[in-house]
Write a protein that holds these residues in place. Structure first.
Motif, PDB file in Angstrom:
ATOM      1  N   ALA A 524       0.845  -1.196   0.000  1.00 42.56           N
ATOM      2  CA  ALA A 524       0.000   0.000   0.000  1.00 42.56           C
ATOM      3  C   ALA A 524       0.876   1.241   0.000  1.00 42.56           C
ATOM      4  CB  ALA A 524      -0.926   0.012   1.219  1.00 42.56           C
ATOM      5  N   LEU A 526       0.558   5.021   1.700  1.00 44.58           N
ATOM      6  CA  LEU A 526      -0.209   5.832   2.637  1.00 44.58           C
ATOM      7  C   LEU A 526       0.098   7.300   2.380  1.00 44.58           C
ATOM      8  CD1 LEU A 526       0.159   3.820   5.969  1.00 44.58           C
ATOM      9  CD2 LEU A 526      -1.363   3.444   4.028  1.00 44.58           C
ATOM     10  N   THR A 530      -2.196  10.644   7.768  1.00 40.34           N
ATOM     11  CA  THR A 530      -2.690   9.349   8.213  1.00 40.34           C
ATOM     12  C   THR A 530      -3.347   9.447   9.584  1.00 40.34           C
ATOM     13  OG1 THR A 530      -0.538   8.807   9.173  1.00 40.34           O
ATOM     14  CG2 THR A 530      -0.920   8.140   6.903  1.00 40.34           C
ATOM     15  N   TRP A 543      -2.180  13.138  -2.273  1.00 40.33           N
ATOM     16  CA  TRP A 543      -2.996  12.012  -2.736  1.00 40.33           C
ATOM     17  C   TRP A 543      -2.858  11.838  -4.250  1.00 40.33           C
ATOM     18  CZ3 TRP A 543      -5.838   8.665   0.322  1.00 40.33           C
ATOM     19  CH2 TRP A 543      -6.645   7.747  -0.362  1.00 40.33           C
ATOM     20  N   SER A 547      -1.379   8.528  -5.986  1.00 42.24           N
ATOM     21  CA  SER A 547      -2.178   7.776  -6.959  1.00 42.24           C
ATOM     22  C   SER A 547      -1.392   7.542  -8.242  1.00 42.24           C
ATOM     23  CB  SER A 547      -3.478   8.530  -7.259  1.00 42.24           C
ATOM     24  OG  SER A 547      -4.249   8.698  -6.087  1.00 42.24           O
ATOM     25  N   ARG A 563      -2.474   0.136  -3.787  1.00 38.97           N
ATOM     26  CA  ARG A 563      -3.592   1.057  -3.615  1.00 38.97           C
ATOM     27  C   ARG A 563      -3.178   2.165  -2.654  1.00 38.97           C
ATOM     28  NH1 ARG A 563      -7.955  -1.051  -6.040  1.00 38.97           N
ATOM     29  NH2 ARG A 563      -8.094  -3.326  -6.278  1.00 38.97           N
ATOM     30  N   LYS A 565      -4.029   4.618   0.374  1.00 45.19           N
ATOM     31  CA  LYS A 565      -4.888   4.638   1.549  1.00 45.19           C
ATOM     32  C   LYS A 565      -4.465   5.785   2.455  1.00 45.19           C
ATOM     33  CE  LYS A 565      -5.456  -0.395   1.501  1.00 45.19           C
ATOM     34  NZ  LYS A 565      -5.359  -1.643   2.289  1.00 45.19           N
ATOM     35  N   ARG A 566      -5.402   6.198   3.284  1.00 43.90           N
ATOM     36  CA  ARG A 566      -5.038   7.209   4.276  1.00 43.90           C
ATOM     37  C   ARG A 566      -4.282   6.569   5.434  1.00 43.90           C
ATOM     38  NH1 ARG A 566      -8.710  11.979   7.094  1.00 43.90           N
ATOM     39  NH2 ARG A 566      -6.985  12.816   8.344  1.00 43.90           N
ATOM     40  N   ASN A 567      -4.743   5.431   5.891  1.00 41.88           N
ATOM     41  CA  ASN A 567      -4.022   4.679   6.916  1.00 41.88           C
ATOM     42  C   ASN A 567      -4.501   3.239   6.891  1.00 41.88           C
ATOM     43  OD1 ASN A 567      -6.484   4.601   8.365  1.00 41.88           O
ATOM     44  ND2 ASN A 567      -5.971   6.473   9.464  1.00 41.88           N
ATOM     45  N   LEU A 568      -3.803   2.401   7.630  1.00 42.26           N
ATOM     46  CA  LEU A 568      -4.188   1.001   7.764  1.00 42.26           C
ATOM     47  C   LEU A 568      -4.998   0.770   9.026  1.00 42.26           C
ATOM     48  CD1 LEU A 568      -0.755  -0.597   6.777  1.00 42.26           C
ATOM     49  CD2 LEU A 568      -2.743  -0.245   5.299  1.00 42.26           C
TER      50      LEU A 568
END
Length: 722
Positions: A524, A526, A530, A543, A547, A563, A565-568
């Protein structure tokens, strides 16, 4: 050696003889046969099938009220199902994992109460959801014998295969994915009480979902041991007597050293056992030759897994190898030595930077990579770092490869990066954690070397990536932990650790435009912020760039697509958010691998695949759309003042400024277009609108007044040098 009672064997063998011509007895409904990776593999001629779609236990032998359905044995909501009696031997079972909420116990060497319904004493393998552990039963109460083990890839296939091997005072449990044969986890216990007892199943009233058992077999030990293929590694400490020769497929990792206080060989072996690596068949072979197991190592150090690293763990390079070995693992001393050799061999392109020392006194070094011209310190700077968590050694390899690529690979792209930017590469932020991971246990190393406990182990240390001064501890026990035993312990105060302070000092020295912090554990990217309590701007260039990176990287060699993501999960006090919050740096965290493969070639494949992640971050700024604003006062001195770009300033309390030494304010932009720049001085607001195309737009803003307190240390800028 005890086996099942004779009556049970006779009746089951009669059933097998009647059904042998119809179908394989080790297949269960819809799951097919066991893949050959599972070791020991199923032995049709030796294993006695007790449960399965073709075998129905005789009612007079079973104890319990569980029905036999189409897919196998289905437990009642509570109660037990006893199969037979055994002391030593191997039990193989297959159970359904279609739900995450299953719970049952596999009893062994158990004794029942007088009512024949309650377990009085014995042992059990407990399966509950994703976790499995060993228990001891005493006076009807279950007590945990081992730490809970989380089954890996537990739900990739609806059936899991569990193998329980009882060898005297030793129990060994392996869980496999019944389709792929991959080992999901393993448990070991020593010094068990050896006695005859019943084995079977137990489900208590708290079990949320009935479990379906599709197969159960029994095999006596030390008969027809064969190894059609190597199995997964098992690590153990063994004592007397020493076999001569050792069984096949046994690697001695550590031999006992002479002990002057011992007058006999047995004494020396008891104090210092052999540490060996083998597979499940090798363990059974050693038991059958009379060896005793002192301990099993469920999470061995990396050096026990990687023979190549173990052979050269003490080697310190005197010169760089002619061809850089991509994917080779290194310890902290070797990494620092390579950084010094790179700086020595390429002085025109690399400068050694000492950031400080770790808690245990190890050096934290980095390289400033770029052509060193008259004003090289004014070039845009980018930070590449890894090894915040020492138990993620694969992340360190990403950085070592990036250094080698920039310094040794002839390329127009690399030449441009060296000419137009400065790259700060810090491959190992947490050297103490890496040393523990490589040489003590793979279960530790995430935290640094601070002695938060009397005994340095997996509980000791501080998680460096929860220690940065940005919303530190803001989520209480959700984003980090106050408990010193937690893997996410944030420390006694923000920025309390020398490693954190070293990285903060580096960021204060170099005005980083972009940053990548490499980690492993999943696949991923991030994007900041986050931390959930920090809000992102309307025009979120971070972002957008993340991307673009994910699109370039595509599908990872470990079969997962990148992908953004903002956070896990909830976090606070993390490094990438601190860089973003403090300086406006476009700071990404890249989870670049699920974990380090044991094969060096597979590690090399992942490393080569990850190269665009740092290359694209740098060239995206150099190619644009991006903005480089230089602020000069009336006397043409570069100054540091707060600046905002309309729509790109987060609605928090950040103050982002132009940075010394050149007075530059550099930003990635999400797209070409019109951008309004504003800054406030002496309660007056000044604005400037700039038009940016798909390129790096460089502009100079000259202020109509002098700002001596905001000036950078360099002198005035001549019009020719703008």
């Amino acid at each position: 050696m005890s086996t099942l009672n004779v009556a049970l064997e006779r009746r089951v063998l009669i059933v097998l003889s009647l059904l042998a011509l119809t179908a394989p007895v080790h297949a269960d409904s819809g799951s097919g046969t066991v893949e050959p990776q599972i070791l020991p593999s199923h032995n049709d001629g030796l294993e006695i099938d007790l449960l399965g779609p073709l075998v129905k236990p005789w009612r007079r032998l079973q104890r319990g009220n569980w029905p036999m359905g189409k897919g196998g044995l289905r437990p009642a909501k509570e109660g037990h199902y006893l199969i037979g009696r055994m002391t030593d031997g191997q039990v193989r079972m297959r159970f359904s994992k279609r739900t995450r909420n299953i719970a049952f116990r596999l009893l062994f060497r158990a004794r029942m109460q007088a009512d024949k319904k309650t377990v009085a004493s014995g042992y059990a393998v407990r399966v509950s959801g994703r976790y499995i552990w060993l228990e001891r039963v005493k006076n009807g109460r279950f007590r945990q014998l081992s730490r809970g083990m989380k089954m890996r890839r537990a739900f990739a296939h609806p059936y899991q295969e569990l193998i329980l091997t009882l060898m005297g005072d030793t129990a060994m449990v392996q869980v496999y994915n019944s389709k792929t044969g991959a080992c999901s986890g393993e448990l070991y216990a020593v010094q068990l009480r050896k006695r005859n007892g019943v084995f079977g199943f137990l489900v208590d009233r708290t079990a949320p979902t009935p479990t379906r058992f599709g197969m159960l077999t029994y095999r006596p030990l030390c008969h027809e041991l064969n190894r059609p293929h190597p199995g997964h590694s098992v690590f153990a400490e063994v004592t007397r007597p020493v076999p001569n020769p050792w069984p096949d497929h046994v690697t001695i990792l550590k031999a006992p050293q002479p002990d002057k206080s011992c007058k006999s060989t047995d004494c020396a072996l008891h104090k210092q056992p052999f540490t060996i690596r083998t597979d499940p068949v090798g363990i059974e072979q050693m038991h059958c030759t009379g060896l005793r197991f002192k301990n099993f190592i469920s999470r061995p150090p990396w050096m026990y897994v990687d023979d190549a690293y173990r052979a050269r763990q003490s080697h310190i390079y005197e010169a760089l190898p002619a061809s850089f070995p991509v994917g080779r693992m290194y310890n902290a001393a070797q990494i620092n030595q390579m950084l010094k050799l790179w700086a020595k061999k390429y002085p025109e392109k690399a400068k050694l930077v000492s950031l400080g020392k770790s808690h245990e006194g190890r050096q934290i070094l980095g390289l400033a990579i770029g052509e060193r011209g008259p004003k090289h310190e004014e070039k845009p700077a980018f930070l590449l770092n890894s090894g915040h968590h020492g138990n993620e050694p694969m992340s360190v390899l990403f950085l070592l490869d990036s250094i080698n690529e920039l310094l040794t690979t002839p390329s127009d792209e690399y030449a441009r990066i060296l000419r137009d930017s400065t790259v700060l590469a810090v491959p190992l932020v947490n050297p103490d954690g890496l040393e523990r991971h490589l040489h003590v246990s793979q279960a530790i190393g995430r935290k640094n070397g601070r002695a938060t406990h009397k005994k340095k182990g997996r509980f000791s240390g501080v998680d460096l990536n929860r220690n940065y001064p940005v919303r530190w501890g803001a989520f209480g026990e959700r984003g980090s932990r106050s408990s010193r035993s937690s893997a996410y312990y944030r420390g006694t105060k923000e920025a309390s650790e020398p490693e954190t302070q070293a990285m903060m000092k580096l960021a204060a020295t170099y005005p980083f435009v972009g940053s990548v912090s490499y980690h492993t554990g999943t696949i991923a990217i991030l994007s900041p912020y986050t931390i959930e309590k920090l809000k992102n701007p309307k025009l979120d260039e971070a972002w957008r760039v993340a991307s673009e990176l994910a699109k370039i990287l595509g599908r990872h060699p470990q079969k997962i697509k990148f992908r953004v993501k903002r956070n896990l999960y909830p976090v606070d006090g993390v490094d990438q958010d601190w860089h973003r919050y403090k300086y406006g740096t476009l700071a990404l965290l890249v989870e670049g691998a699920i974990g380090p493969p044991s094969s060096r070639q597979r590690r090399a494949d992942i490393i080569e695949y990850m190269r665009p992640s740092w290359r694209r971050l740098i060239t995206r700024f150099l190619d644009g759309p991006s903005l480089a604003i230089r602020i000069l006062d009336k006397d043409r001195y570069p100054v540091s003042i707060p600046i905002k770009i309309d729509g790109m300033q987060p609605p928090n309390d950040e103050v982002w400024t132009s940075r010394c030494p050149g007075g530059y304010y550099r930003r990635y932009l999400p797209s070409p277009g019109q951008y309004q720049i504003s800054f406030e001085l002496a309660e007056d607001m000044y604005t400037e609108t700039v038009s940016v195309k798909k390129s790096l737009q460089a502009i100079v803003l000259s202020l109509p007044f002098s700002l001596p307190k905001n000036r950078c240390g360099s002198g005035p800028v001549s019009p020719e040098s703008e």
